[in-house]
Design a protein around this motif. Sequence first.
Motif, PDB file in Angstrom:
ATOM      1  N   PRO A 148       0.835  -1.196   0.000  1.00 36.50           N
ATOM      2  CA  PRO A 148       0.000   0.000   0.000  1.00 36.50           C
ATOM      3  C   PRO A 148       0.869   1.245   0.000  1.00 36.50           C
ATOM      4  O   PRO A 148       1.864   1.354   0.706  1.00 36.50           O
ATOM      5  N   GLY A 149       0.485   2.209  -0.851  1.00 37.02           N
ATOM      6  CA  GLY A 149       1.222   3.451  -0.955  1.00 37.02           C
ATOM      7  C   GLY A 149       2.375   3.391  -1.931  1.00 37.02           C
ATOM      8  O   GLY A 149       3.036   4.387  -2.177  1.00 37.02           O
ATOM      9  N   ARG A 346      -7.020  -1.766  -6.172  1.00 35.83           N
ATOM     10  CA  ARG A 346      -6.615  -2.320  -4.876  1.00 35.83           C
ATOM     11  C   ARG A 346      -5.345  -1.673  -4.354  1.00 35.83           C
ATOM     12  O   ARG A 346      -5.197  -1.476  -3.147  1.00 35.83           O
ATOM     13  N   GLN A 348      -2.922   1.386  -3.553  1.00 34.39           N
ATOM     14  CA  GLN A 348      -3.130   2.804  -3.289  1.00 34.39           C
ATOM     15  C   GLN A 348      -2.209   3.629  -4.185  1.00 34.39           C
ATOM     16  O   GLN A 348      -1.006   3.424  -4.222  1.00 34.39           O
ATOM     17  N   THR A 350       0.015   6.854  -5.562  1.00 30.12           N
ATOM     18  CA  THR A 350       0.847   7.888  -4.955  1.00 30.12           C
ATOM     19  C   THR A 350       0.809   9.122  -5.835  1.00 30.12           C
ATOM     20  O   THR A 350       0.505   9.032  -7.024  1.00 30.12           O
ATOM     21  N   ARG A 360      -6.879   3.780 -12.959  1.00 32.30           N
ATOM     22  CA  ARG A 360      -7.851   3.630 -11.880  1.00 32.30           C
ATOM     23  C   ARG A 360      -9.176   4.277 -12.269  1.00 32.30           C
ATOM     24  O   ARG A 360     -10.246   3.701 -12.065  1.00 32.30           O
TER      25      ARG A 360
END
Length: 801
Positions: A148-149, A346, A348, A350, A360
């Motif tokens: 994530p990230g 799904r 994340q 940046t 997305r």
Amino acid sequence: MHPCRTLSISLALLSVTTALTAPPAAAEAPATITVQTGDHADFSRLALVNAQGAPAVDVGSCGGRVAFSQAVPWPLDALNGTYSRRLTGFQTGEEGRSLTMDWPCGARVTVRRERRITFIDVADPPRPARKPGAPVPASESVLLAEAPGASVFPVIALPTPEPVPAPTASAQTAPISLAERLNPVASAQAQPIVQAQPVVQAPPPVQPQPVAKAPPPKPEPARTVAAVPPSAMPPVAAPTSAPAVQADPPIRAFDLDAWAGDDYPARKQHLEQRIAESQGRARVDALLAMARFTLARALPEEGRAALDAAESLTPGPDQRYELRLLRDAFRALDGTADPDDSQFVRAQPTPAAADHHVWRSATLAPSRWIAAKSSLPIALKRLLSYPADLRGRLLTLLAESAGEAADGPSLNLIVLEMITLDGIGSTDGRLDFFRGRLAELHNETAEALTHYKRAAALPNLYGHRAQVRSIELRLASGSLDDPGAIAELESLRYAWRGGDVETDALAALGAAYTRAGRIDAALDIFGLLGRRFGATARGQAALTTGRGLLDAVIGHLETTPGSALDALSLQVRYGRTVALTDDDAGTQQRRLARLLARGGFTLEAARLLHTVAEATRGAQRAAVGLELARVLLDAGRGTEALAVLDHTAGPAPDAQAAERRALLRAEAFATEGEAMRAFDALRGLTGPEAARIRADSLFRAGEWPAARAAYAELLGGPDAPLPDDIAFHALAAFRAGDDAAVTAAAERHGKALAGTRWAGLLDALAVPPDPAGKPLSSATVSGQLAAADALAGVLRRWKAP
């Protein structure tokens, strides 16, 4: 000498040389610094030499910032033109006082200062199942980060080769071929990129303090850019050999404009040749390159073929992840992506991963516009650098989704982007169609019709879509009636077929048939939608479009008396199509079941509700179970109703649903003659329906006085009595021998039973007063004969089917 010590000494020599050879005016400038970049096997280095003090360094997750107290003439063109594995995206800010840069998200950054030198070392992000500092295989590609990230669009990193002897002039002037740039793994084995250093005339340098801790060995030849004014640059002597040519680095994973290229046949031939010549892992990389090329060119069929071929060759873990990303991108391009199973949703995003926002938004747009809208500004900005074909496809997808969601401001932004970027859609009617849709959302009917008319002049997909929208808009505004709409839609239907327009035209035509009362023709259109398109992916969208037609047909049947046979025809002829068109809750099938039950077709209604109950879960299944139990009770099948209530009980129903379930259970027990169990089910329930079930249980059990009293309470309530309550009260009083109660019921409620199945019952039950010992009069005999005839009529009506 150790290579790292050599790098630090050369750094100091070049730094002092630049400072000492500058003219006096420039040497006194406080902003003069020296910038140097260099790549090592495990890290990339940025070195800053400043005589006025160390800068402030801020380290972020995906980039950093270097700030001075006053403006610095940063050499951005030279910095961004120098290839580095980990240091990219150099930008200035704060009126030249700061320099920002990007590096892979999650990279390990170390900042050290040695006197006037500030070192920023950027190492690779930690990788699963690999210890820091372990050797990296030369054929290993950088995995797209799943954490994530983390950014899912890093540069395709090239493993740094071992140091090799200095290349000759001919080797330096030979750039990397196009095929090698399109295959990053193959180009990783090429010679290292060398930038020729200028030969400068300088006084003997001052030896600086050596670096305290040496970085990992095996550095590449350093690349130095001096951030000094042009007037302060030292004179350059003539080189002893031909200058080296800067070879282009491999193309980034999602640099789609570079993947598309300018010459389609030549690039495709290069990729096909690379696929034919390679084997194993290199062949998978070549197929991945072909997939990226077809994605940039908006060729989904060819791209899927390349991905299927790559998956059949046992790709590695990193290659499987890239395959997954590319396949998700192709699904997003077609509008068929599943947001719950897409890496673009799904993972994340940046701020540095602008491509992530593009895909997305495209993934979420068809079904979740509110979520897609949050990434729209970044996506539209990033689309400026996309190839024209791909940009047009993605903008069209976003525009259609914004139009379906009735989001006027977002559609306005997308239309402006289409107008300013090469006039996308100006030649095929697409732009006029979306401009008409935008005017329609702004309630500008005349302008919308003008745009639709201009688009309808073209005999293609968007021209026919504009015709359909124009017809629907004129119908809504009252300038076109149903017969005129039917004529235009029929001409459109028979003049052209294909695409989504046919399904839209058929749905609009069926709705016009329904409004005109031509139910048979509307049902034929509905069946045509199911038969022609029901077995394809486009058919699912067609059936969804036909859901409005189905709603109109069932609504017409609900408001039309005597439509039970039409409802039965709809279920028999198009039951499967209705099931495919319906939503997850089975709304239309439940409405059709109510129509069937109202018309007396309880068997068909029960079968339909059984099917719906098997396909639903949770609270929806419990609600369908209640409706099915009601239909079974009306048909006198109490045992089946009890079984349905037991099998469809949901977890923790609300109070209203729980009360209804208890009432249905009590009624089912009463229907089966189990009065005590019915009383148990009614414990704690109040209201007229519960009182009626109690009275019915007493009546079925033969408790005539108690049943008479229970029905008397119902008749004395504030609501108007039901015919069944009046009849059963009279029957219970008659069986209990209470002639006075029967006579009182006949006098009070005799007219209420007229026209019902109980007509004449009270006259038959009421015994006229007859004085004892006197012969019967003719009027008495006539009254008793009339009562008997009324009772015989009741019996005939009950026995009739």
